[in-house]
Design a protein around this motif. Structure first.
Motif, PDB file in Angstrom:
ATOM      1  N   PHE A   1      -7.109  -0.916   1.747  1.00 20.95           N
ATOM      2  CA  PHE A   1      -6.869  -0.271   0.483  1.00 20.95           C
ATOM      3  C   PHE A   1      -5.714   0.153   0.399  1.00 20.95           C
ATOM      4  CE2 PHE A   1     -11.997   0.268   0.426  1.00 20.95           C
ATOM      5  CZ  PHE A   1     -12.018  -0.763  -0.080  1.00 20.95           C
ATOM      6  N   GLU A   2      -5.207   0.849   1.234  1.00 20.08           N
ATOM      7  CA  GLU A   2      -3.909   1.600   0.925  1.00 20.08           C
ATOM      8  C   GLU A   2      -2.435   0.801   0.925  1.00 20.08           C
ATOM      9  OE1 GLU A   2      -2.948   4.742  -0.750  1.00 20.08           O
ATOM     10  OE2 GLU A   2      -4.893   5.342   0.287  1.00 20.08           O
ATOM     11  N   TYR A   3      -2.790  -0.322   1.742  1.00 22.42           N
ATOM     12  CA  TYR A   3      -1.618  -0.979   2.168  1.00 22.42           C
ATOM     13  C   TYR A   3      -1.619  -2.345   1.513  1.00 22.42           C
ATOM     14  CZ  TYR A   3      -0.398   2.223   6.052  1.00 22.42           C
ATOM     15  OH  TYR A   3       0.008   3.101   6.700  1.00 22.42           O
ATOM     16  N   ARG A   4      -2.763  -2.721   1.107  1.00 22.16           N
ATOM     17  CA  ARG A   4      -2.666  -3.994   0.334  1.00 22.16           C
ATOM     18  C   ARG A   4      -1.697  -4.321  -0.918  1.00 22.16           C
ATOM     19  NH1 ARG A   4      -4.601  -6.878  -4.254  1.00 22.16           N
ATOM     20  NH2 ARG A   4      -5.737  -8.897  -3.607  1.00 22.16           N
ATOM     21  N   GLY A   5      -1.646  -3.533  -1.711  1.00 19.87           N
ATOM     22  CA  GLY A   5      -0.465  -3.543  -2.676  1.00 19.87           C
ATOM     23  C   GLY A   5       0.707  -3.115  -2.440  1.00 19.87           C
ATOM     24  N   LYS A   6       1.008  -2.898  -1.443  1.00 20.83           N
ATOM     25  CA  LYS A   6       2.252  -2.173  -1.119  1.00 20.83           C
ATOM     26  C   LYS A   6       3.460  -3.258  -0.895  1.00 20.83           C
ATOM     27  CE  LYS A   6       1.442   2.418  -0.775  1.00 20.83           C
ATOM     28  NZ  LYS A   6       0.160   2.617  -1.633  1.00 20.83           N
ATOM     29  N   VAL A   7       2.783  -4.422  -0.676  1.00 25.39           N
ATOM     30  CA  VAL A   7       3.748  -5.471  -0.505  1.00 25.39           C
ATOM     31  C   VAL A   7       3.560  -6.800  -1.393  1.00 25.39           C
ATOM     32  CG1 VAL A   7       4.889  -7.303   0.849  1.00 25.39           C
ATOM     33  CG2 VAL A   7       4.371  -5.126   1.951  1.00 25.39           C
ATOM     34  N   ASP A   8       4.167  -7.106  -2.058  1.00 28.68           N
ATOM     35  CA  ASP A   8       4.285  -8.299  -3.208  1.00 28.68           C
ATOM     36  C   ASP A   8       4.219  -9.673  -2.659  1.00 28.68           C
ATOM     37  OD1 ASP A   8       3.243  -9.169  -5.420  1.00 28.68           O
ATOM     38  OD2 ASP A   8       5.419  -8.883  -6.356  1.00 28.68           O
ATOM     39  N   ASP A   9       3.083 -10.138  -1.845  1.00 27.28           N
ATOM     40  CA  ASP A   9       3.359 -11.170  -1.130  1.00 27.28           C
ATOM     41  C   ASP A   9       1.710 -12.064  -1.003  1.00 27.28           C
ATOM     42  OD1 ASP A   9       3.406 -13.069   0.661  1.00 27.28           O
ATOM     43  OD2 ASP A   9       3.912 -12.022   2.451  1.00 27.28           O
ATOM     44  N   PRO A  10       1.512 -12.886  -1.450  1.00 27.99           N
ATOM     45  CA  PRO A  10      -0.007 -13.320  -1.425  1.00 27.99           C
ATOM     46  C   PRO A  10      -0.423 -13.400  -0.185  1.00 27.99           C
ATOM     47  CG  PRO A  10       1.543 -14.748  -2.761  1.00 27.99           C
ATOM     48  CD  PRO A  10       2.403 -13.797  -2.204  1.00 27.99           C
TER      49      PRO A  10
ATOM     50  N   PHE B   1       8.682   9.275  -4.771  1.00 22.85           N
ATOM     51  CA  PHE B   1       9.399   8.519  -3.648  1.00 22.85           C
ATOM     52  C   PHE B   1       8.672   8.927  -2.471  1.00 22.85           C
ATOM     53  CE2 PHE B   1      12.957   8.467  -0.616  1.00 22.85           C
ATOM     54  CZ  PHE B   1      12.776   6.990  -0.068  1.00 22.85           C
ATOM     55  N   PHE B   2       8.897  10.288  -2.267  1.00 24.05           N
ATOM     56  CA  PHE B   2       8.375  10.919  -1.000  1.00 24.05           C
ATOM     57  C   PHE B   2       6.688  10.760  -1.218  1.00 24.05           C
ATOM     58  CE2 PHE B   2      12.609  12.516  -0.679  1.00 24.05           C
ATOM     59  CZ  PHE B   2      12.807  12.188   0.730  1.00 24.05           C
ATOM     60  N   GLY B   3       6.095  10.783  -2.254  1.00 22.50           N
ATOM     61  CA  GLY B   3       4.731  10.857  -2.252  1.00 22.50           C
ATOM     62  C   GLY B   3       4.216   9.513  -1.783  1.00 22.50           C
ATOM     63  N   LYS B   4       5.274   8.424  -2.098  1.00 26.33           N
ATOM     64  CA  LYS B   4       4.773   7.112  -1.713  1.00 26.33           C
ATOM     65  C   LYS B   4       4.635   7.206  -0.161  1.00 26.33           C
ATOM     66  CE  LYS B   4       3.745   2.974  -3.823  1.00 26.33           C
ATOM     67  NZ  LYS B   4       3.164   2.792  -4.952  1.00 26.33           N
ATOM     68  N   LEU B   5       5.725   7.585   0.379  1.00 25.68           N
ATOM     69  CA  LEU B   5       6.010   7.230   1.773  1.00 25.68           C
ATOM     70  C   LEU B   5       4.528   8.436   2.470  1.00 25.68           C
ATOM     71  CD1 LEU B   5       9.859   8.036   2.124  1.00 25.68           C
ATOM     72  CD2 LEU B   5       8.466   6.023   2.338  1.00 25.68           C
ATOM     73  N   PHE B   6       4.605   9.517   1.900  1.00 25.05           N
ATOM     74  CA  PHE B   6       3.497  10.239   2.243  1.00 25.05           C
ATOM     75  C   PHE B   6       2.194   9.593   2.421  1.00 25.05           C
ATOM     76  CE2 PHE B   6      -0.077  13.035   0.582  1.00 25.05           C
ATOM     77  CZ  PHE B   6      -0.291  14.143   1.818  1.00 25.05           C
ATOM     78  N   LEU B   7       1.940   8.872   0.907  1.00 30.22           N
ATOM     79  CA  LEU B   7       0.594   8.050   1.255  1.00 30.22           C
ATOM     80  C   LEU B   7       0.404   7.130   2.463  1.00 30.22           C
ATOM     81  CD1 LEU B   7       0.024   7.752  -2.643  1.00 30.22           C
ATOM     82  CD2 LEU B   7      -1.255   9.099  -1.069  1.00 30.22           C
ATOM     83  N   ILE B   8       1.469   6.386   2.513  1.00 29.70           N
ATOM     84  CA  ILE B   8       1.540   5.390   3.629  1.00 29.70           C
ATOM     85  C   ILE B   8       1.167   6.001   5.050  1.00 29.70           C
ATOM     86  CG2 ILE B   8       2.860   3.990   5.156  1.00 29.70           C
ATOM     87  CD1 ILE B   8       4.361   3.404   2.141  1.00 29.70           C
ATOM     88  N   ASN B   9       1.695   7.258   5.164  1.00 36.51           N
ATOM     89  CA  ASN B   9       1.434   7.986   6.524  1.00 36.51           C
ATOM     90  C   ASN B   9      -0.087   8.538   6.255  1.00 36.51           C
ATOM     91  OD1 ASN B   9       1.935   9.809   8.707  1.00 36.51           O
ATOM     92  ND2 ASN B   9       1.456  11.223   7.180  1.00 36.51           N
ATOM     93  N   PHE B  10      -0.308   8.925   5.146  1.00 35.75           N
ATOM     94  CA  PHE B  10      -1.697   9.644   5.125  1.00 35.75           C
ATOM     95  C   PHE B  10      -2.866   8.785   5.462  1.00 35.75           C
ATOM     96  CE2 PHE B  10      -5.336  10.712   2.389  1.00 35.75           C
ATOM     97  CZ  PHE B  10      -5.555  12.107   2.712  1.00 35.75           C
ATOM     98  N   ALA B  11      -2.636   7.498   4.933  1.00 41.96           N
ATOM     99  CA  ALA B  11      -3.898   6.536   5.152  1.00 41.96           C
ATOM    100  C   ALA B  11      -4.009   6.429   6.725  1.00 41.96           C
ATOM    101  CB  ALA B  11      -3.402   5.050   4.719  1.00 41.96           C
ATOM    102  N   MET B  12      -3.028   6.534   7.577  1.00 45.82           N
ATOM    103  CA  MET B  12      -2.991   6.355   8.941  1.00 45.82           C
ATOM    104  C   MET B  12      -3.812   7.444   9.612  1.00 45.82           C
ATOM    105  SD  MET B  12      -2.226   3.389  10.094  1.00 45.82           S
ATOM    106  CE  MET B  12      -1.292   3.281  11.765  1.00 45.82           C
ATOM    107  N   GLY B  13      -3.465   8.703   9.023  1.00 41.57           N
ATOM    108  CA  GLY B  13      -3.884   9.960   9.533  1.00 41.57           C
ATOM    109  C   GLY B  13      -5.575   9.948   9.286  1.00 41.57           C
ATOM    110  N   VAL B  14      -5.980   9.548   8.197  1.00 36.60           N
ATOM    111  CA  VAL B  14      -7.478   9.599   7.745  1.00 36.60           C
ATOM    112  C   VAL B  14      -7.931   8.726   8.788  1.00 36.60           C
ATOM    113  CG1 VAL B  14      -9.115   9.066   5.977  1.00 36.60           C
ATOM    114  CG2 VAL B  14      -6.964  10.494   5.426  1.00 36.60           C
TER     115      VAL B  14
END
Lengths: 331, 477
Positions: free
Chosen positions: A101-110, B53-66
């Motif tokens: 859920f978190e990563y899917r939209g983070k890279v714009d690549d089909p 900007f740091f919020g986005k980096l935080f969320l990328i990390n947060f997901a893994m922590g959860v």
């Protein structure tokens, strides 16, 4: 009611909350390729419909399991070690799904998104099926000897009754998710969600009916019969209501169906928490598994304070995001 | 090799991996909340851009922590069912509190924060990130309380009929001196990690400031660099103070851990702090160890452990004899080389990280930026050093508790699940290791990608002459 019984009910309530809430987001995950076919925008509408809430929903599981650990240590330990591989499967699925859920939209690549879509579908379908399998086996009983060590292996767990249980939760959650999407989205996704609900309702109705009848025949009491009938009735009501475009009421109905199914299973289980297939004398009961009254008392105070608060702010979060999600929101 | 060994490896691997993300979540949640507060108070768009900007980096990390946290809660029951049954009455209580009081708060409000940018009034939206940050820090308290109880069990008794521990005093568990001291130490160390994360990202962007997409960007990172350095320096002071307190508690409650971490074999007064030691200690041949080589700074250990340079520090051989009398025959020594080197690496790498913070503050005083490129590279290298210091700290804590899971009451060897086979644990260990390895690659790539993309990616810079856009877009999936 003594404290251990109160806490058995509390655990049942937490699992019910979990299945009602995460049940629909499992359904949404499973329906992703069907409802978002052909358009990434529509897939994003589907995912964003549960975007703000799925993580909070999953905490109901963390809390249910944490509360079992605190209130019924032997139940927690027996369940998780006794159902080792199914539990492992669920945990791995939940990891893949949460990250997806978190990563899917983070890279714009089909291709990137397509891979995460697989993780979302599998990560939703596996727990949806496996929880049904686990709870059916819990009601049926496990290989539990006088040493209170569960020795069921995977082959024992894959019995026909448990497989029907898995199918019942799987189809029930698909329906619940379809109704949720009909309620929460608009445009083509809502249209397809209604069609999906219509298609899922007979399958969900049939498997749930079969599962609850089987449960009733082998382990039931008059009280569980009433609850089981409620579950099947609510499911049929939900199917009719969604066909009539009363999505809010339909969602309430499928939520009741999920809640009543969970309640029926816990009521069937009681007073055992891990029934033994070998001899009823070896059953692990609420009384055997419970923590001391002091701990249960503290948990009651904390639960009594925290749970209303949690319900309050989680409801507020649903209220904040009450608007239907449309293509315009995600582009 | 049996299920016990693999279960221990699984616990170690999954816990260390989980703890790569946790300190960043704990610290960065507050950093992001502070940046958003700065935007709220000043209205300056650069703070909003930094928040996003740091919020986005935080969320990328947060997901893994959860997601890796779920494994932690489940594996006590899966691999350590005897342990869970024994301690659940006591250990489960803080865990249940963590879920009820912290996780719900954190996850519900993080959802509101991510998706609520354009749905909530600004003040309410700001409150959501603070609520999530409070949730993260609260969860650290409860889990560290549970952990501290294993190292210094208080507020409980053992039921002779069932052989299970039961809680007698929740207040004693929640105010366990080990818990409070550990909390301060771990949370301040988390802020060091988060501070150095901000420093490393800012240093990287300043190192390549000639590539900045907008002339305002270096100014933004100059500010965040300073903010990260200040965070690191302040948190570093708390880490050092609480670490000193931890050493004293270790001398009192876990003398074997201290003796092993220092390779002190015989009880000594006026003990020196060992800098480099090579020991002679055969596994199984207990109570006859000694050091072949030992380089020491005199009096320092006694001072650290007891507050007096002449204080007495118990040695491994003496403790082994004492424990064998108290608990029966057996090996009560943990893995001494692992402890000895973890202790040194924790202190050395931690000090190095904090040192970078302090020196960096000096170099950037009055808004100056260091001219030498290597200084930025050192600042970037401080982040992995601080993360490694955190990891070695946990290795010291957990390996130092061996052979006990609950010190004095339950041995690790007696804690595993009797009904779980070697094959099952081997399978789950393989699955988790492979999955975690793959996710590490994904996570690292995503973080690097978003750092490279910069703040203009999450909130585009206006063209020259145009005002900043007023509407704040949400982070949708």
């Amino acid at each position: 009611m003594d404290l251990p019984t109160v806490w058995f009910v509390a655990i049942a309530v937490l699992w019910t909350g979990y299945f009602v809430l995460e049940g629909f987001d499992f359904g949404v995950g499973m329906l992703l390729p069907v409802l978002g076919r052909g358009s990434d925008t529509d897939r994003r509408v589907v995912i964003n419909a549960i975007g703000p809430v799925w993580d909070g929903n999953e905490v109901w599981l963390i809390t249910a399991v944490g509360a079992m650990f605190a209130a019924f240590p032997a139940w927690y330990a027996g369940l998780l070690s006794g159902f080792y591989l199914p539990v492992l499967l669920v945990v791995v699925a939940l990891i893949a799904r949460g990250v997806a859920f978190e990563y899917r939209g983070k890279v714009d690549d089909p291709r990137w998104r397509a891979r995460w879509d697989v993780a979302i579908v599998a990560g939703s379908a596996v727990p949806a099926f496996t929880w049904g399998l686990v709870f059916a086996n819990l009601v049926r009983g496990v290989e539990l000897g006088p040493d209170r060590v569960v020795r069921s292996d995977l082959v024992d767990l894959l019995n026909p009754y448990a497989l029907v249980g898995g199918l019942a939760t799987l189809t029930l959650f698909v329906l619940h998710g379809a109704v949720f999407l009909a309620l929460k989205t608009d445009g083509p996704v809502r249209h397809r969600a209604r069609a999906a609900a219509r298609a899922a309702a007979p399958a969900a109705g049939a498997t749930l009916f079969a599962f609850l009848m089987w449960t009733q025949a082998d382990h039931g009491s008059p009280a569980t019969a009433v609850v089981a009938a409620c579950a099947v009735g609510a499911l049929l009501g939900g199917a009719l209501l969604v066909a009539r475009r009363r999505e809010g009421w339909a969602f309430l109905a499928t939520a009741i169906a999920v809640a009543a199914t969970t309640a029926a299973l816990f009521a069937t289980l009681f007073p055992a928490v891990l029934p033994s297939l070998l001899d009823p004398a070896f059953d692990l009961t609420v009384a055997d598994a419970a923590s001391k009254p002091y701990t249960l008392g503290i948990l009651s105070w904390i639960g009594g304070f925290a749970l209303p608060l949690v319900l309050l702010y989680q409801s507020w979060s649903y209220w904040v995001f009450r608007r239907r999600v449309t293509r315009a929101h995600v582009s | 090799m049996d299920a016990l060994d693999l279960a221990r490896w699984q616990f170690g691997i999954t816990t260390i991996y989980h703890f790569l993300f946790v300190p960043l979540t704990i610290g960065l949640s507050v950093v992001v909340a502070a940046l958003q507060t700065a935007w709220h108070r000043t209205g300056r768009p650069e703070y909003l851009r930094a928040t996003k900007f740091f919020g986005k980096l935080f969320l990328i990390n947060f997901a893994m922590g959860v997601v890796t946290g779920i494994v932690q809660e489940f594996q006590f029951g899966m691999n350590w069912s005897t342990y869970s049954t024994f301690v659940g009455d006591v250990f489960g209580a803080p865990l249940a509190m963590e879920a009820l009081l912290a996780f719900f708060l954190e996850s519900t409000f993080i959802g509101l924060w991510i998706f609520g940018w354009d749905r909530l009034p600004r003040r309410v939206h700001l409150a959501t990130i603070w609520a999530a940050a409070i949730g993260s820090n609260l969860s650290a308290f409860f889990i560290l309380t549970a952990n501290a109880w294993m190292r210094h069990p208080v507020g409980f008794a053992v039921d002779p009929a069932t052989g299970r521990a039961y809680l007698t005093d929740i207040w004693a568990v929640l105010t366990n001196p080990q818990a409070l001291s550990t909390y301060l130490h771990v949370v301040s160390a988390s802020f060091v990690v988060a501070g150095l994360f901000v420093v490393a990202v800012s240093a990287y962007k300043l190192l390549h400031r000639d590539r900045a997409p907008h002339p305002d960007e270096p100014g933004l990172f100059r500010r965040t660099l300073r903010a990260g350095l200040v965070t690191t320096a302040i948190a570093g002071a708390v880490v050092a103070l609480s670490g000193d307190h931890q050493a004293k508690l270790m001398a009192e409650y876990e003398p074997m851990k201290l003796a092993s971490a220092e390779a002190i074999w015989e009880t000594e007064s006026a003990a020196g702090f060992s800098l480099f030691a090579i020991g002679d200690h055969e596994i199984g041949e207990v109570g006859v160890g000694r050091n072949v080589v030992d380089l020491e700074v005199p009096y320092v250990l006694s001072f650290l452990a007891t507050g007096s340079p002449a204080g007495e520090v118990e040695g491994i051989n003496d403790l082994q004899r004492r424990f064998a009398e108290q608990f029966g025959p057996g090996d009560y020594t943990p893995n001494i080389p692992v402890l000895y080197w973890s202790f040194r690496l924790m202190i050395g790498l931690g000090l190095a990280g904090v040192g970078v913070g302090v020196i960096g503050l000096w170099l950037t005083r009055r808004g100056a930026l260091p001219r030498h490129r290597w200084m930025y590279r050192v600042a970037i290298a401080a982040l992995p050093a601080a993360l490694a210091a955190n990891i070695f700290g946990w290795v010291l804590t957990e390996m130092g508790r061996q052979p006990w899971t609950v010190v004095g009451h339950l041995l690790t060897a007696a804690s595993v699940s009797p009904g779980v086979s070697l094959g099952e644990v081997a399978f789950s260990l393989t699955v988790f290791t492979a999955l975690y390895g793959a996710l590490a690659v994904v996570e690292a790539r995503l973080l690097l990608r978003y750092v490279a993309a910069g703040p203009g990616h999450v909130m585009p810079y206006p063209r020259a002459g145009e005002p900043e856009p007023d509407r704040v877009p949400a982070f949708v999936y």
